[in-house]
Design an enzyme around this catalytic site. Structure first.
Site, PDB file in Angstrom:
ATOM      1  N   TRP A  23      11.596  32.113  12.641  1.00  0.00           N
ATOM      2  CA  TRP A  23      11.488  31.621  11.277  1.00  0.00           C
ATOM      3  C   TRP A  23      12.650  30.704  10.914  1.00  0.00           C
ATOM      4  O   TRP A  23      12.457  29.673  10.261  1.00  0.00           O
ATOM      5  CB  TRP A  23      11.404  32.799  10.305  1.00  0.00           C
ATOM      6  CG  TRP A  23      11.070  32.436   8.894  1.00  0.00           C
ATOM      7  CD1 TRP A  23      11.759  32.816   7.795  1.00  0.00           C
ATOM      8  CD2 TRP A  23       9.972  31.638   8.425  1.00  0.00           C
ATOM      9  NE1 TRP A  23      11.165  32.300   6.656  1.00  0.00           N
ATOM     10  CE2 TRP A  23      10.064  31.570   7.013  1.00  0.00           C
ATOM     11  CE3 TRP A  23       8.929  30.952   9.052  1.00  0.00           C
ATOM     12  CZ2 TRP A  23       9.162  30.858   6.224  1.00  0.00           C
ATOM     13  CZ3 TRP A  23       8.014  30.240   8.257  1.00  0.00           C
ATOM     14  CH2 TRP A  23       8.142  30.201   6.875  1.00  0.00           C
ATOM     15  N   LYS A  81      12.486  39.450   4.748  1.00  0.00           N
ATOM     16  CA  LYS A  81      11.735  40.388   3.916  1.00  0.00           C
ATOM     17  C   LYS A  81      12.135  41.800   4.319  1.00  0.00           C
ATOM     18  O   LYS A  81      11.782  42.261   5.397  1.00  0.00           O
ATOM     19  CB  LYS A  81      10.235  40.172   4.112  1.00  0.00           C
ATOM     20  CG  LYS A  81       9.780  38.753   3.763  1.00  0.00           C
ATOM     21  CD  LYS A  81       8.382  38.446   4.249  1.00  0.00           C
ATOM     22  CE  LYS A  81       8.014  37.010   3.932  1.00  0.00           C
ATOM     23  NZ  LYS A  81       6.684  36.623   4.452  1.00  0.00           N
ATOM     24  N   GLY A 109       6.671  34.603   1.133  1.00  0.00           N
ATOM     25  CA  GLY A 109       5.257  34.275   1.049  1.00  0.00           C
ATOM     26  C   GLY A 109       4.630  34.136   2.420  1.00  0.00           C
ATOM     27  O   GLY A 109       5.294  34.309   3.448  1.00  0.00           O
ATOM     28  N   LYS A 123       5.095  44.763   2.317  1.00  0.00           N
ATOM     29  CA  LYS A 123       3.892  44.304   3.022  1.00  0.00           C
ATOM     30  C   LYS A 123       4.059  44.455   4.529  1.00  0.00           C
ATOM     31  O   LYS A 123       3.062  44.578   5.258  1.00  0.00           O
ATOM     32  CB  LYS A 123       3.528  42.879   2.617  1.00  0.00           C
ATOM     33  CG  LYS A 123       4.510  41.784   3.027  1.00  0.00           C
ATOM     34  CD  LYS A 123       4.129  41.121   4.329  1.00  0.00           C
ATOM     35  CE  LYS A 123       5.247  40.201   4.805  1.00  0.00           C
ATOM     36  NZ  LYS A 123       4.959  39.612   6.130  1.00  0.00           N
ATOM     37  N   ASP A 130       0.101  37.659   1.093  1.00  0.00           N
ATOM     38  CA  ASP A 130       0.644  37.575   2.453  1.00  0.00           C
ATOM     39  C   ASP A 130      -0.103  38.494   3.417  1.00  0.00           C
ATOM     40  O   ASP A 130       0.253  38.613   4.580  1.00  0.00           O
ATOM     41  CB  ASP A 130       2.131  37.956   2.433  1.00  0.00           C
ATOM     42  CG  ASP A 130       2.931  37.326   3.575  1.00  0.00           C
ATOM     43  OD1 ASP A 130       2.305  36.738   4.484  1.00  0.00           O
ATOM     44  OD2 ASP A 130       4.160  37.438   3.569  1.00  0.00           O
ATOM     45  N   SER A 190       1.252  38.308  13.764  1.00  0.00           N
ATOM     46  CA  SER A 190       2.026  39.262  12.964  1.00  0.00           C
ATOM     47  C   SER A 190       2.744  40.273  13.849  1.00  0.00           C
ATOM     48  O   SER A 190       2.106  41.082  14.529  1.00  0.00           O
ATOM     49  CB  SER A 190       1.099  39.999  11.991  1.00  0.00           C
ATOM     50  OG  SER A 190       1.769  41.079  11.381  1.00  0.00           O
ATOM     51  N   ASN A 205       4.512  42.834  12.830  1.00  0.00           N
ATOM     52  CA  ASN A 205       4.346  44.188  12.309  1.00  0.00           C
ATOM     53  C   ASN A 205       2.985  44.761  12.677  1.00  0.00           C
ATOM     54  O   ASN A 205       2.880  45.923  13.093  1.00  0.00           O
ATOM     55  CB  ASN A 205       4.547  44.180  10.792  1.00  0.00           C
ATOM     56  CG  ASN A 205       5.990  43.923  10.410  1.00  0.00           C
ATOM     57  OD1 ASN A 205       6.844  44.782  10.519  1.00  0.00           O
ATOM     58  ND2 ASN A 205       6.272  42.690   9.996  1.00  0.00           N
ATOM     59  N   GLU A 263      10.134  44.102  11.110  1.00  0.00           N
ATOM     60  CA  GLU A 263      10.973  44.523   9.985  1.00  0.00           C
ATOM     61  C   GLU A 263      10.413  45.753   9.273  1.00  0.00           C
ATOM     62  O   GLU A 263      11.153  46.529   8.673  1.00  0.00           O
ATOM     63  CB  GLU A 263      11.110  43.370   8.980  1.00  0.00           C
ATOM     64  CG  GLU A 263      12.028  42.254   9.416  1.00  0.00           C
ATOM     65  CD  GLU A 263      13.504  42.575   9.180  1.00  0.00           C
ATOM     66  OE1 GLU A 263      13.835  43.751   8.938  1.00  0.00           O
ATOM     67  OE2 GLU A 263      14.315  41.640   9.239  1.00  0.00           O
TER      68      GLU A 263
END
Length: 321
Positions: free
Chosen positions: A11, A102, A131, A186, A238, A248, A250, A268
């Site tokens: 990121w 996040k 976001g 999230k 999101d 993703s 996660n 995370e």
């Protein structure tokens, strides 16, 4: 505008590319000399996902932050407190810090903007950039919408107006508490989604999204935020990128956990699940999905049993408080 991005992961590198290639800012990417990702950028100017423009400067000297007007931070959320301590000897003043992670500090339960604000001079301001969206899609030119929020209204306005482009449409955040808690939580819901995928129960992800957003909204409200933030871009908005996407981390972590396979990338939500439980208990909020994920990750609960117990809970109205 002179910008320094801290963190050369997926990121951080995307933000560096975006602010340089799409907004034409003077951007420096900083990372410690021992970090493999910054070493590769020094050698090749690329990683497995993207290539940086030649105009981007790459540095392993933390003093490069002194020349920046805006300092964007994209690291493991649990490393933020340590980074703020590391920056203190620089005596940074009149800087804008933008947090692009996040999470919640697992030791103290503080939101990341609180961690950063506690660690900078009073002349500095702190904002969050959150976001939906994945590096692979942004780099390929797929647009999305995101949020910038800050307790400093002038900072928020300045960043939204200068960072927006035809690739990312930024909205003005109106609830720093809700946006940070929603964005962090999230990732826990994303792990739960991966568990459902691993169990062959993907059709339940619609219910997961609805009930997940509802329980997160209760925590946001209890902490003094606007419960509607859970239904905005920080959280529900999101979900596609977190609950369904193959990119993703996660979701994939949760799926690999069910399969009994290791996963070596940063998820995370693993840390956030523990921090969320501290907040949940502190504010007396019912969060059955997050608690089930926590019990699996930290208390050794069997995944199928934890999911089954969610269905055995006492019957309730859909929007109970």
């Amino acid at each position: 505008m002179k910008i320094c991005v801290i963190g050369a992961g997926r990121w951080g590198s995307l933000i560096t590319w975006y602010l340089s290639a799409k907004r034409n800012f003077d951007v420096t990417l900083y990372g410690p000399a021992f970090a493999a990702d910054i070493q590769r950028f020094q050698r090749e100017r690329r990683n497995d996902l993207l290539e940086l423009p030649e105009s981007v400067k790459i540095s392993t000297d933390i003093s490069c932050l002194c020349d920046a007007e805006v300092i964007v931070i994209s690291i493991n959320s649990q490393g933020l407190a340590g980074l703020m301590e590391e920056m203190k000897p620089l005596g940074l003043k009149n800087k804008i810090f933008v947090l692009c992670m996040k999470g919640i500090d697992i030791e103290t339960g503080r939101r990341l903007s609180e961690v950063a604000t506690d660690g900078v001079d009073s002349s500095c301001s702190v904002a969050v950039w959150i976001g939906p969206g994945h590096v692979q899609e942004f780099y390929a030119g797929v647009p999305n919408c995101m949020v910038i929020d800050s307790a400093n209204q002038a900072t928020k306005k300045y960043l939204v107006e200068n960072f927006s482009s035809d690739l990312i449409r930024f909205y003005y955040g109106e609830d720093l508490i809700g946006n940070e808690i929603g964005a962090a939580a999230k990732n826990v819901i994303g792990i739960a989604a991966g568990m459902l995928d691993g169990l062959g129960l993907s059709s339940l992800k619609g219910a997961l999204m609805s009930r997940g957003a509802r329980e997160v909204s209760r925590l946001i409200a209890a902490m003094g935020g606007n419960e509607l933030s859970a239904y905005g871009l920080c959280h529900l908005g999101d979900y596609e990128a977190t609950v369904f996407s193959k990119h993703s981390h996660n979701r994939m972590y949760g799926e690999m956990l069910v399969r009994g396979e290791g996963y070596d990338k940063l998820a995370e939500g693993y840390y956030t699940a523990k921090a969320i439980m501290k907040l949940c208990d502190k504010y007396g909020v019912d969060m059955p999905i997050c608690r089930a994920v926590y019990q699996v990750l930290y208390e050794g609960a069997e995944i199928k049993t934890a999911m089954h117990e969610l269905f055995e809970r006492s019957l309730k109205a859909e929007f109970y408080k």
